[in-house]
Design a protein around this motif. Structure first.
Motif, short mmCIF file in Angstrom:
data_model
loop_
_atom_site.label_atom_id
_atom_site.label_comp_id
_atom_site.label_asym_id
_atom_site.label_seq_id
_atom_site.Cartn_x
_atom_site.Cartn_y
_atom_site.Cartn_z
N HIS A 1 9.46 -4.68 20.11
CA HIS A 1 9.19 -5.56 19.18
C HIS A 1 9.85 -6.69 19.73
CE1 HIS A 1 7.42 -2.13 17.00
NE2 HIS A 1 8.41 -1.23 17.07
N ILE A 2 9.07 -7.57 18.73
CA ILE A 2 9.59 -9.33 19.12
C ILE A 2 10.25 -9.36 17.87
CG2 ILE A 2 8.78 -11.84 19.48
CD1 ILE A 2 6.36 -10.48 21.07
N VAL A 3 11.21 -9.81 17.85
CA VAL A 3 12.04 -9.65 17.01
C VAL A 3 12.76 -11.37 16.62
CG1 VAL A 3 14.47 -9.16 15.79
CG2 VAL A 3 12.72 -7.45 16.27
N PHE A 4 12.61 -12.06 15.91
CA PHE A 4 13.00 -13.11 16.05
C PHE A 4 14.71 -13.32 15.34
CE2 PHE A 4 8.65 -13.53 15.79
CZ PHE A 4 7.97 -14.21 16.30
N SER B 1 12.12 -23.63 19.40
CA SER B 1 11.08 -23.68 19.96
C SER B 1 11.70 -22.83 21.97
CB SER B 1 10.22 -24.80 20.07
OG SER B 1 11.09 -25.16 20.75
N LYS B 2 12.88 -22.99 21.53
CA LYS B 2 13.50 -22.63 22.91
C LYS B 2 13.97 -20.54 22.92
CE LYS B 2 14.85 -27.26 24.26
NZ LYS B 2 13.66 -27.47 25.44
N SER B 3 14.00 -20.08 21.41
CA SER B 3 14.23 -18.90 21.60
C SER B 3 13.24 -17.87 21.72
CB SER B 3 14.26 -18.43 20.33
OG SER B 3 12.91 -18.30 19.49
N VAL C 1 9.89 -16.57 20.97
CA VAL C 1 9.25 -17.74 20.54
C VAL C 1 8.82 -17.96 21.79
CG1 VAL C 1 8.71 -20.27 20.48
CG2 VAL C 1 10.04 -18.88 18.09
N LYS C 2 8.89 -17.64 23.20
CA LYS C 2 8.70 -17.96 24.15
C LYS C 2 7.31 -16.79 24.78
CE LYS C 2 11.47 -21.90 26.31
NZ LYS C 2 10.39 -22.85 26.75
N LYS C 3 7.81 -15.36 24.66
CA LYS C 3 7.23 -14.57 24.73
C LYS C 3 5.74 -14.78 23.80
CE LYS C 3 10.98 -10.69 24.95
NZ LYS C 3 11.49 -9.92 23.94
N ILE C 4 5.89 -14.86 22.58
CA ILE C 4 4.59 -15.30 21.96
C ILE C 4 3.53 -16.49 22.81
CG2 ILE C 4 3.34 -16.05 20.12
CD1 ILE C 4 5.32 -14.82 18.39
N GLN C 5 4.25 -16.83 23.35
CA GLN C 5 3.98 -18.26 23.47
C GLN C 5 2.99 -18.08 25.15
OE1 GLN C 5 6.17 -21.31 23.51
NE2 GLN C 5 4.23 -22.60 23.18
N ALA D 1 -0.28 -22.72 23.49
CA ALA D 1 -0.78 -23.24 21.98
C ALA D 1 1.01 -23.75 22.00
CB ALA D 1 -0.75 -21.83 20.95
N GLN D 2 0.95 -24.86 21.62
CA GLN D 2 2.60 -25.55 21.21
C GLN D 2 2.86 -24.96 19.90
OE1 GLN D 2 3.39 -27.68 22.82
NE2 GLN D 2 1.73 -27.43 24.76
N VAL D 3 4.58 -25.14 19.86
CA VAL D 3 4.87 -24.49 18.87
C VAL D 3 5.41 -25.32 18.15
CG1 VAL D 3 7.08 -23.18 18.36
CG2 VAL D 3 5.94 -22.37 19.99
N GLU D 4 5.28 -25.34 16.93
CA GLU D 4 6.26 -26.07 15.34
C GLU D 4 7.38 -25.51 14.29
OE1 GLU D 4 3.60 -28.48 13.81
OE2 GLU D 4 2.77 -29.86 15.68
N ILE D 5 8.03 -25.34 14.10
CA ILE D 5 9.19 -24.97 13.37
C ILE D 5 9.73 -25.66 12.11
CG2 ILE D 5 11.13 -23.57 13.00
CD1 ILE D 5 10.01 -22.43 16.47
#
Length: 183
Positions: free
Chosen positions: A7-10, A17-19, A22-26, A36-40
């Protein structure tokens, strides 16, 4: 033996964007062909008693936006595609859920392009003030141009009619009696 899924847990507090999550999803989205680009968002939001942060994925190819609502526990509770809720069937299998998101983005791309075309914003043109006498002259010139174009179109039409009549006459002479019909 059932296959275990990771499981991807944030990390809610250190969401960036460096966690790694997030990198796994990208990485998974890029593997599926939808990078995709990420904005938080910095601020937290509250909805239906749930405190969450928004992670926005902007897809490069179609400029569609997927917004993920991430709870304090680090899991995703809401997915929106272009500000509309996107139901996810495979909530327990996160790789399959990411594939669902990717497929939804690919499927929605043509519709989204049409929406973007309708939303085209034209820059506000500066008003050009034309004196009435000059405006009348411009309109008169335009009328003359249109009348000239109309005359040319009529000449072309007449020429095509004449050519058509000549071709019909040639066809009648050829079909007249010289060619026997096969029985």
């Amino acid at each position: 033996m059932p296959k275990t899924t990771q499981h991807i847990v944030f990390s809610f507090e250190d969401l960036s964007s460096k966690s790694t999550a997030v990198k796994k999803i990208q990485k998974e989205l890029a593997r599926l062909g939808t990078p995709a680009q990420v904005e938080i968002a910095d601020q937290t939001k509250r909805k239906a008693g749930i405190t969450y942060k928004e992670l926005t994925l902007v897809f490069e190819a179609s400029s569609q936006i997927v917004t993920l609502g991430i709870k304090k526990t680090g899991d995703i509770f809401e997915v929106k595609l272009n500000k509309k809720p996107l139901p996810i069937k495979n909530q327990d299998d996160q790789k399959a859920a990411i594939k669902e998101i990717s497929d939804a983005v690919l499927k929605n791309a043509p519709k989204w392009q049409k929406v973007l075309e309708r939303r085209k914003i034209t820059p506000a043109e500066t008003k050009i003030v034309t004196p009435r006498k000059k405006q009348a002259q411009v309109l008169t010139d335009r009328k003359a141009e249109l009348l000239k174009a109309l005359e040319e179109a009529k000449k072309l039409r007449d020429s095509l009619k004449e050519t058509n009549e000549q071709l019909k006459a040639q066809e009648e002479t050829l079909m007249g009696g010289e060619l026997p019909l096969a029985a």
